[in-house]
Write a protein that holds these residues in place. Structure first.
Motif, PDB file in Angstrom:
ATOM      1  N   THR A  19       1.234  -1.406  -0.454  1.00  0.00           N
ATOM      2  CA  THR A  19       0.415  -0.104   0.235  1.00  0.00           C
ATOM      3  C   THR A  19       0.653   1.114   0.355  1.00  0.00           C
ATOM      4  O   THR A  19       1.787   1.804   0.769  1.00  0.00           O
ATOM      5  CB  THR A  19      -1.410  -0.072   1.135  1.00  0.00           C
ATOM      6  OG1 THR A  19      -1.808  -1.236   1.763  1.00  0.00           O
ATOM      7  CG2 THR A  19      -2.005   1.192   0.990  1.00  0.00           C
ATOM      8  N   ALA A  20       0.614   2.589  -1.153  1.00  0.00           N
ATOM      9  CA  ALA A  20       1.529   2.914  -1.285  1.00  0.00           C
ATOM     10  C   ALA A  20       1.159   4.126  -1.060  1.00  0.00           C
ATOM     11  O   ALA A  20       1.401   5.186   0.195  1.00  0.00           O
ATOM     12  CB  ALA A  20       2.218   3.440  -2.759  1.00  0.00           C
ATOM     13  N   LEU A  21      -0.967   4.101  -0.284  1.00  0.00           N
ATOM     14  CA  LEU A  21      -0.995   5.846   0.215  1.00  0.00           C
ATOM     15  C   LEU A  21      -2.705   5.113   0.556  1.00  0.00           C
ATOM     16  O   LEU A  21      -3.180   3.691   0.235  1.00  0.00           O
ATOM     17  CB  LEU A  21      -1.843   6.536  -1.134  1.00  0.00           C
ATOM     18  CG  LEU A  21      -0.540   7.238  -2.037  1.00  0.00           C
ATOM     19  CD1 LEU A  21      -1.078   8.305  -3.541  1.00  0.00           C
ATOM     20  CD2 LEU A  21      -0.023   8.213  -0.964  1.00  0.00           C
ATOM     21  N   ASN A  22      -2.337   5.524   1.211  1.00  0.00           N
ATOM     22  CA  ASN A  22      -3.597   4.712   1.814  1.00  0.00           C
ATOM     23  C   ASN A  22      -4.582   6.203   2.588  1.00  0.00           C
ATOM     24  O   ASN A  22      -3.949   6.529   3.736  1.00  0.00           O
ATOM     25  CB  ASN A  22      -2.740   4.186   3.532  1.00  0.00           C
ATOM     26  CG  ASN A  22      -4.066   3.361   3.977  1.00  0.00           C
ATOM     27  OD1 ASN A  22      -5.205   3.048   3.268  1.00  0.00           O
ATOM     28  ND2 ASN A  22      -3.875   2.393   4.728  1.00  0.00           N
ATOM     29  N   ALA A  23      -5.661   5.707   1.865  1.00  0.00           N
ATOM     30  CA  ALA A  23      -6.810   7.013   2.316  1.00  0.00           C
ATOM     31  C   ALA A  23      -6.525   8.365   2.865  1.00  0.00           C
ATOM     32  O   ALA A  23      -6.787   8.375   3.643  1.00  0.00           O
ATOM     33  CB  ALA A  23      -7.580   6.511   4.093  1.00  0.00           C
ATOM     34  N   VAL A  24      -6.226   8.777   1.878  1.00  0.00           N
ATOM     35  CA  VAL A  24      -5.025  10.076   1.637  1.00  0.00           C
ATOM     36  C   VAL A  24      -6.201  11.433   1.248  1.00  0.00           C
ATOM     37  O   VAL A  24      -7.671  11.280   0.507  1.00  0.00           O
ATOM     38  CB  VAL A  24      -4.360  10.366   0.478  1.00  0.00           C
ATOM     39  CG1 VAL A  24      -3.722  12.049   0.755  1.00  0.00           C
ATOM     40  CG2 VAL A  24      -3.063   9.159   0.991  1.00  0.00           C
ATOM     41  N   ASN A  25      -6.390  12.349   2.394  1.00  0.00           N
ATOM     42  CA  ASN A  25      -7.411  13.215   2.028  1.00  0.00           C
ATOM     43  C   ASN A  25      -6.315  14.446   1.755  1.00  0.00           C
ATOM     44  O   ASN A  25      -5.998  15.267   3.299  1.00  0.00           O
ATOM     45  CB  ASN A  25      -8.603  13.456   3.090  1.00  0.00           C
ATOM     46  CG  ASN A  25      -9.229  12.527   2.964  1.00  0.00           C
ATOM     47  OD1 ASN A  25     -10.427  12.162   2.524  1.00  0.00           O
ATOM     48  ND2 ASN A  25      -9.349  11.404   4.349  1.00  0.00           N
TER      49      ASN A  25
END
Lengths: 227, 832
Positions: A19-25
């Motif tokens: 996982t490189a990005l996890n639930a980014v806002n």
């Protein structure tokens, strides 16, 4: 300008899922100068690639100028990118076979712009970044700083509203690095939105806002006063 | 935009000189081969297209299927056939017979031996040769006119107008007389092009009454001396007319009684039609005016051209994908800047088309350089007639577009498919892993083709060598032939000439005779039988007239009995039907006849008698032939034709030629010395000599040319394939620098690394052998089957081609491997 909501990106090989990005806002507004920081492998470049539409998210939403582009085709993304986004890379990525002029002009070739206007715009932007006297040289004949200025010229010649810079000073000494950062700040002042990935606190200090990433999460955000 | 593509393409070509050179030269050689072969193929396919209405013109061909021997086939047909055909088949609009007359023409004091074409007055209704002067309708009004070609008009009359001029000609209208007849030039026709099966310099009208003393010329159904051409009506169906020929021959060809039975010639005779434009490639056998072409070799060379081009295209594809990583950054960047995949594909395709275009320019130059040699080998006058050759130029550019697209499409697809996000970060290379396997497969294909061609070359070469060195049944070395132009002249001077020539220094033997080897004519076939031993099918033997000294002069080995000998009065063939019936004759048979007649051994045959026809077939008489000796088979024709049963008689009426065996003197000197004697004996007759070894070689000219071309094109295929391999090796050595560095750090020696790299490149070549061998074996087995006397293929051609290809591949990659292996590992590892 752009809004990322719950955006995730994972890479899958035969056996491992990373996982490189996890639930980014993240929201970036028109006219901002944002720096993305974080240790190696935290997902900075993935984030930048997704923002730049060179890569697509696994899940989540990406609104660009109010338009949901998460499911768009490569061709469609290419059109949006062409109109709106300019790129600057750590390793410059100039084409060795082309002269400085031709490298900058390349960015306009995929827009429908006549040769006359192309020439005028390329010359103007070269003058702006201070490499107009090097127009007929090949990249290999330039110093690193000069090469990066060519890259900046190429990024801005099509008048993008957003510039994405991936460690733009990473391959430069501090003197040349500062020159490039000056250029970026000038562009920002003139209204261009800039998102920059960097390892350098000094460079980050030039930004109005710093986003810290760690293991695919946004850790902290701090608005930094304009220098 | 296009200018930008061009800029990048040109600068890329200049920057990577090795790759560019390999690509361009490989393609140039491929395209040049293609053009050369295309010129040959086009020429072969264009025969006789200059004759108007060619699609309605056919030639009547004849075939005799006689059990127990190979069929007698030919482009000639019986003289009486046409007149009846014109009545029997309403589909035939017009027809013409052509014949040949031996003539000598006088120009001032000079005498030339010329081949005069005899034709029915309907000539121009069927074969409408374009005239430059004169009137077609009146040109052949009677037998005193002659129509001549433009070049002959120049030869005889220079710049003067030829119409109305007179040529003093002599004809042989009977075996024993020469008739002088002045010919009035009535018309002039344009020289026939090279690509015609016809060879016509002079045309005069057939006048059958001229040949009353040689009735077989035009009146005989089994003596074939004329070519018959038919022009069908537009609506007529050639196949239908051909079907009617069976009944036609049954109705018209006379049968004759033989040993108490009625022998129906028509049972063994088949007439067929060959379209004018097919004559050159499809007509076989005797009666060909020019050496015929061969549809099979035309097809073969077309395939070879396609394969060579394929090999060159593979180079292009391979090197382009191998180099993909170097272009990856540019592709990624263009994508970042908004290029879409079709735009990138267009860019790379235009690049490959540009490369192909540069290659074309070099190829055209190569073609011009190679053309003189090529023409010499093929004995043709091929030229890329660029002036007014729109289709040719269009075809070339079509070829270039095709080559560019075929060779560039795969690399274009691969390159345009790169994902920019992977590549732009830190200049990572993006060698497409999948394309490595494809490259190996393509190298296998290249080498399979090359090895296949090499095997074919080796087999064709060995067969030709075998054919040329095959025992012809006599010793062809140091034999010289002197030919006379008419039977009358022969009768007048041949015996004196023999006496005088025999006195020349270095002459060891002299003989005169009729048909002596080599002689490609297949005439004088006679039906014979052994009394008391009825054969279910007629036995046909060729009859050859030779003098007593023939066997010793040619060194033909005697198997049993004796040679023909002056001491035996009965050895002289009687003149006249009555004498033949009364006295019979003594003959020598060859081994083949021995088998055909069913004798167990040469000794058993000696003293036996055969019954044969006497005089002309219509006379219905028979005579007895007594076998006095048996000799080995003598090859009159090339080994492409099976040896036939034959018997030798001493029929002095047919003696026309003189053959000299010499020793210790140069051929040309002997020729000149003989010429001197000739000029004293026959000052107004042209002198013609030939050397037997050259005549024998001449029979293998087509095979020789084929072998040379095969070898040349196979060599080129290998060169192109190796160019590609060289490029790939260079690329691989570069790409594996780091791996090699690590191996060396871990203790590998230079030799280990070289072995590793060379072995990697040997594998596809080894696999290529396994593909090429069976394919080449099957192809060559079929090819050899056309030869009654052929080599055993064995394993040598395969081993030679396989080992040769591997050796060449090794040499090609070894230098790169050695350089890569010798480099200092520190540099390799520090650099990334």
């Amino acid at each position: 300008m752009l809004t990322l909501q719950n955006l995730s990106k994972s890479y899958r090989t035969d056996t491992v899922e990373t996982t490189a990005l996890n639930a980014v806002n993240i929201e970036i507004r028109q006219g901002e100068f944002a720096a993305i920081m974080g240790p190696s492998g935290c997902g900075k470049s993935t984030l930048l690639n997704i923002i730049g539409m060179l890569d697509t998210p696994t899940s989540g939403s990406y609104l660009f100028k109010g338009e949901e582009i998460a499911g768009y085709s490569e061709a469609k993304l290419s059109d949006i990118r062409k109109e709106n986004i300019g790129f600057i890379f750590q390793s410059f990525n100039l084409i060795d076979e082309l002269t400085v002029f031709e490298n900058v002009e390349l960015a306009l070739l995929y827009h429908k712009i006549g040769a006359q206007e192309r020439k005028a715009r390329v010359e103007a932007v070269m003058a702006k970044v201070g490499i107009d006297h090097r127009a007929e040289h090949r990249p290999a004949q330039l110093s690193g700083g000069q090469q990066q200025r060519v890259a900046v010229a190429r990024a801005v010649v099509s008048n993008p509203s957003l510039i994405l810079a991936d460690e733009p000073t990473g391959n430069l000494d501090s003197h040349h690095g500062a020159e490039v950062m000056d250029l970026l700040q000038t562009l920002n002042r003139e209204g261009t939105t800039i998102v920059m990935v960097t390892h350098s606190n000094i460079d980050a200090g030039r930004a109005k806002r710093v986003i810290n990433l760690l293991d695919g999460h946004v850790m902290a955000e701090g608005l930094i006063k304009a220098a | 935009m296009f200018k930008n593509y061009l800029t990048v393409a040109v600068r890329n070509l200049l920057k990577h000189r090795l790759y560019s050179a390999i690509n361009i030269f490989g393609l140039a050689i491929g395209i040049a081969s293609c053009i050369l072969i295309a010129l040959f193929v086009r020429d072969e396919l264009s025969y006789d297209s200059f004759i108007p209405n060619g699609e309605r013109i056919y030639r009547v061909e004849t075939r005799f299927d006689i059990p127990g021997r190979s069929p007698i086939i030919g482009g000639v047909s019986p003289g009486p056939a046409l007149a009846i055909m014109l009545k029997d088949f309403p589909g035939i609009e017009a027809g013409v017979r052509l014949g040949r007359a031996r003539t000598t023409f006088k120009r001032g004091a000079e005498v030339f031996r010329e081949d005069l074409t005899l034709a029915d007055p309907s000539m121009f209704d069927v074969l409408d040769l374009p005239l430059v002067a004169g009137d077609k309708a009146k040109a052949l009004a009677d037998n005193t006119g002659v129509v001549i070609s433009e070049s002959m008009a120049r030869k005889y009359f220079g710049a003067a107008s030829p119409i109305g001029q007179v040529i003093d000609a002599t004809f042989s209208f009977s075996p024993t007389e020469v008739t002088a007849r002045p010919l009035l030039v009535t018309a002039v026709f344009k020289d026939l092009p090279d690509n015609s099966h016809l060879k016509i310099d002079f045309i005069s009208r057939i006048n059958e009454s001229d040949y009353e003393k040689m009735p077989w010329m035009f009146k005989d159904w089994t003596s074939l001396n004329t070519w018959t051409y038919l022009k069908l009506r537009s609506a007529a169906d050639a196949a239908n007319i051909e079907k009617g020929f069976k009944a036609f021959t049954a109705r018209n060809v006379p049968s004759f009684p033989f040993s108490g039975k009625e022998l129906k010639i028509s049972d063994y005779m088949t007439l067929s039609l060959v379209k004018l434009e097919d004559i050159h490639l499809k007509s076989k056998g005797m009666g060909q005016v020019k050496p015929p072409g061969d549809a099979k070799s035309v097809a073969t060379f077309a395939v070879v051209a396609a394969m060579i081009l394929l090999i060159a295209c593979i180079n292009f594809t391979n090197l382009a994908t191998a180099r993909a990583s170097q272009r990856a950054r540019e592709v990624a960047l263009r994508k970042v800047l908004g290029a879409k995949r079709p735009q990138l594909i267009a860019q790379f395709l235009s690049e490959s088309v540009l490369t192909a275009l540069v290659a074309l320019v070099i190829a055209v130059a190569l073609v011009h350089l190679a053309l003189p040699t090529y023409n010499t080998v093929l004995q043709k006058q091929l030229a890329p007639d660029l002036a007014g050759a729109g289709p040719l130029i269009a075809a070339m550019f079509g070829l270039i577009a095709l080559v560019g697209v075929v060779a560039g499409l795969y690399p274009a697809m691969v390159l345009s498919g790169f994902l920019p996000s992977r590549i732009l970060k830190a200049n990572k290379s993006a060698a497409a892993e999948g394309s490595g396997r494809l490259r190996t497969a393509l190298v296998v294909i290249q080498f399979a083709i090359s090895i296949g061609l090499l095997v074919c070359t080796a087999v064709v070469y060995s067969q030709t060598l075998y054919a040329k060195s095959m025992n012809v049944g006599y010793d062809p070395q140091d034999l010289m032939v002197v030919r006379t132009t008419s039977q009358k002249l022969a009768d007048d001077i041949l015996r004196t000439l023999r006496e005088e020539v025999a006195k020349l220094p270095g002459v060891t033997a002299v003989t005169i005779g009729g048909s002596m080897p080599p002689d490609s004519n297949n005439n004088n076939n006679n039906i014979v039988e052994v009394p008391g031993r009825p054969s279910p099918t007629p036995i046909l033997l060729e009859q050859k007239s030779v003098d007593y000294e023939f066997f010793t002069t040619f060194k033909v080995p005697l198997l049993a009995g004796r040679y023909l000998d002056e001491a035996h009065g009965g050895d002289d063939f009687p003149h006249g039907t009555d004498a033949q019936v009364r006295n019979g004759a003594n003959i020598i048979i060859n081994e083949n006849a021995l088998r055909r007649l069913g004798f167990a051994s040469p000794q058993e045959a000696v003293g036996q008698q055969l019954r044969s026809g006497a005089g002309r077939a219509q006379e219905n008489k028979t005579m007895m032939l007594t076998i006095v000796g048996v000799v080995g088979d003598v090859a009159y024709r090339s080994v492409r034709d099976e040896m036939q049963g034959m018997y030798f008689t001493r029929n002095s009426e047919e003696f026309r030629n003189l053959v000299v065996r010499y020793d210790g003197v140069a051929g040309p000197a002997l020729r000149d010395a003989t010429a001197k004697i000739w000029r004293e004996l026959a000052p107004s007759d042209p002198y013609t000599t030939q050397f037997v070894p050259q005549l024998v070689q001449e029979q293998y000219r087509a095979e020789d040319a084929q072998t040379k071309l095969f070898a040349a094109f196979a060599g080129l295929a290998i060169v192109i394939a190796c160019l590609g391999l060289y490029g790939l090796a260079a690329f691989t050595a570069e790409r594996r620098t780091k791996e090699i560095g690590i191996r060396k750090v871990l203790g590998a020696k230079v030799s280990d690394v070289v072995r590793l790299l060379v072995w990697d490149f040997s594998k596809p070549v080894l696999v290529a052998n396994l593909l090429a061998w069976p394919a080449a074996y099957m192809l060559m087995r079929d090819w050899l089957n056309d030869y009654p006397y052929r080599i055993d293929m064995g394993s040598i051609p395969f081993a030679v081609a396989g080992i040769g290809a591997i050796a060449i591949a090794w040499i090609t990659v070894a230098s790169h491997a050695a350089r890569a292996a010798q480099s200092n590992p520190i540099h390799a590892l520090r650099y990334e």
